[in-house]
Scaffold this motif. Structure first.
Motif, mmCIF file in Angstrom:
data_model
loop_
_atom_site.group_PDB
_atom_site.id
_atom_site.type_symbol
_atom_site.label_atom_id
_atom_site.label_comp_id
_atom_site.label_asym_id
_atom_site.label_seq_id
_atom_site.Cartn_x
_atom_site.Cartn_y
_atom_site.Cartn_z
ATOM 1 N N ARG A 18 0.830 -1.204 0.000
ATOM 2 C CA ARG A 18 0.000 0.000 0.000
ATOM 3 C C ARG A 18 0.869 1.262 0.000
ATOM 4 O O ARG A 18 0.565 2.234 -0.693
ATOM 5 C CB ARG A 18 -0.924 -0.003 1.210
ATOM 6 C CG ARG A 18 -1.876 1.177 1.261
ATOM 7 C CD ARG A 18 -3.014 0.893 2.216
ATOM 8 N NE ARG A 18 -2.528 0.617 3.555
ATOM 9 C CZ ARG A 18 -2.247 1.584 4.454
ATOM 10 N NH1 ARG A 18 -2.392 2.856 4.120
ATOM 11 N NH2 ARG A 18 -1.840 1.271 5.651
ATOM 12 N N ILE A 19 1.953 1.244 0.756
ATOM 13 C CA ILE A 19 2.856 2.392 0.810
ATOM 14 C C ILE A 19 3.524 2.615 -0.550
ATOM 15 O O ILE A 19 3.599 3.740 -1.054
ATOM 16 C CB ILE A 19 3.917 2.202 1.905
ATOM 17 C CG1 ILE A 19 3.256 2.304 3.284
ATOM 18 C CG2 ILE A 19 5.024 3.244 1.779
ATOM 19 C CD1 ILE A 19 4.199 2.016 4.431
ATOM 20 N N VAL A 81 0.790 19.618 -0.571
ATOM 21 C CA VAL A 81 -0.182 19.417 0.513
ATOM 22 C C VAL A 81 -1.233 18.385 0.116
ATOM 23 O O VAL A 81 -1.587 17.499 0.906
ATOM 24 C CB VAL A 81 -0.850 20.761 0.886
ATOM 25 C CG1 VAL A 81 -1.979 20.527 1.901
ATOM 26 C CG2 VAL A 81 0.177 21.721 1.464
ATOM 27 N N VAL A 82 -1.741 18.497 -1.099
ATOM 28 C CA VAL A 82 -2.768 17.562 -1.573
ATOM 29 C C VAL A 82 -2.228 16.136 -1.627
ATOM 30 O O VAL A 82 -2.915 15.174 -1.244
ATOM 31 C CB VAL A 82 -3.292 17.993 -2.959
ATOM 32 C CG1 VAL A 82 -4.154 16.903 -3.583
ATOM 33 C CG2 VAL A 82 -4.092 19.284 -2.835
ATOM 34 N N VAL A 83 -0.994 15.982 -2.091
ATOM 35 C CA VAL A 83 -0.392 14.646 -2.139
ATOM 36 C C VAL A 83 -0.253 14.080 -0.727
ATOM 37 O O VAL A 83 -0.569 12.911 -0.475
ATOM 38 C CB VAL A 83 0.976 14.693 -2.847
ATOM 39 C CG1 VAL A 83 1.749 13.401 -2.624
ATOM 40 C CG2 VAL A 83 0.792 14.919 -4.331
ATOM 41 N N VAL A 87 -2.221 10.482 0.212
ATOM 42 C CA VAL A 87 -1.537 9.206 0.494
ATOM 43 C C VAL A 87 -1.788 8.707 1.903
ATOM 44 O O VAL A 87 -1.509 7.538 2.205
ATOM 45 C CB VAL A 87 -0.023 9.313 0.249
ATOM 46 C CG1 VAL A 87 0.275 9.681 -1.188
ATOM 47 C CG2 VAL A 87 0.624 10.299 1.212
ATOM 48 N N THR A 88 -2.295 9.552 2.770
ATOM 49 C CA THR A 88 -2.524 9.136 4.154
ATOM 50 C C THR A 88 -3.955 8.694 4.402
ATOM 51 O O THR A 88 -4.355 8.516 5.549
ATOM 52 C CB THR A 88 -2.164 10.272 5.132
ATOM 53 O OG1 THR A 88 -2.857 11.469 4.749
ATOM 54 C CG2 THR A 88 -0.680 10.538 5.122
ATOM 55 N N LEU A 100 4.866 9.326 5.864
ATOM 56 C CA LEU A 100 4.430 8.966 4.523
ATOM 57 C C LEU A 100 4.051 10.204 3.713
ATOM 58 O O LEU A 100 4.428 10.339 2.541
ATOM 59 C CB LEU A 100 3.237 8.007 4.603
ATOM 60 C CG LEU A 100 2.633 7.556 3.264
ATOM 61 C CD1 LEU A 100 3.680 6.859 2.407
ATOM 62 C CD2 LEU A 100 1.440 6.634 3.513
ATOM 63 N N GLY A 101 3.319 11.119 4.337
ATOM 64 C CA GLY A 101 2.923 12.342 3.642
ATOM 65 C C GLY A 101 4.129 13.176 3.236
ATOM 66 O O GLY A 101 4.185 13.703 2.120
#
Length: 226
Positions: A18-19, A81-83, A87-88, A100-101
């Motif tokens: 998933r990561i 910021v959106v990414v 992803v979180t 991760l972010g």
């Protein structure tokens, strides 16, 4: 004991997949954003009559307005910021979510920088290299600034005042840039860009704050409600 170990391994493998998928998605988003920005810059130049004094001083086109919006500092910061937020999704741990972010946003902005450089080189007919001093500077900035921007995106999923502040970062930052350093080559382009950004920022801030207030009221224990 063996079943428990197998379950832990499967869970760990699933999380790793998933990561990796999230990081791959971040690279794709960043590359798409950088390529789109370079494309709109080239398109706006193709519509510009810079030899005309009237057009230089007051002319504009829809392609140029989109180009100005995409190639603004707030838009690139917003991409990070959106990414970090995207992803979180579904990540239960705050600390792991922040890491991760931050990683995903840095990778996304690096990919955006590379894609932008390639797009500019293609638009220029290959006369300039796709990677030079400017790309090196912006690539370094992508790492230094992308990580905290991605962490802010991860915080945007948190409840409470900290999450609210994180969600307000992009619209507030965009509005501030329009005051401090409005993009655009003439006053008309700047005025159009300011109007669009300020309107979008005001609507976004109002919706974010309203959603926060409504959510807080709904989350109050039944005993506290009158």
């Amino acid at each position: 004991m063996i079943k428990s170990q197998r379950a832990d391994r499967l869970q760990g493998s699933s999380r790793a997949v998933r990561i990796l998928g999230s990081l791959a998605g971040a690279l794709a988003i960043g590359a798409g954003f950088g390529a789109a920005t370079a494309f709109m810059n080239a398109l706006s130049l193709s519509h510009a009559d810079l030899e005309s004094r009237a057009y230089t001083e007051s002319g504009w086109s829809y392609a140029e307005i989109i180009s100005v919006l995409l190639d603004s500092g707030w838009a690139w910061a917003g991409c990070g910021v959106v990414v970090g937020w995207a992803v979180t999704r579904g990540d239960g741990g705050r600390r792991s979510g922040l890491a991760l972010g931050a990683t995903a946003a840095a990778l996304a902005l690096i990919a955006a920088t590379i894609a932008y450089g390639i797009g500019e080189a293609i638009a220029d007919g290959g006369q300039t290299p796709w990677f030079g001093a400017d790309e090196l500077v912006w690539g370094t900035a992508a790492i230094v600034l992308g990580a905290p921007l991605g962490a802010i995106g991860a915080c945007a999923r948190w409840p409470g005042a900290l999450g609210l502040l994180a969600r307000l970062t992009v619209p507030v930052g965009a509005a501030v840039q329009m005051i401090v350093l409005p993009p655009g080559r003439n006053e008309v382009v700047q005025a159009i860009g300011k109007t669009i950004v300020w309107t979008a920022a005001a609507v976004s801030i109002a919706l974010i704050v309203a959603h926060f207030v409504v959510t807080r009221r709904r989350s109050r224990p039944a005993a506290e409600t009158p």
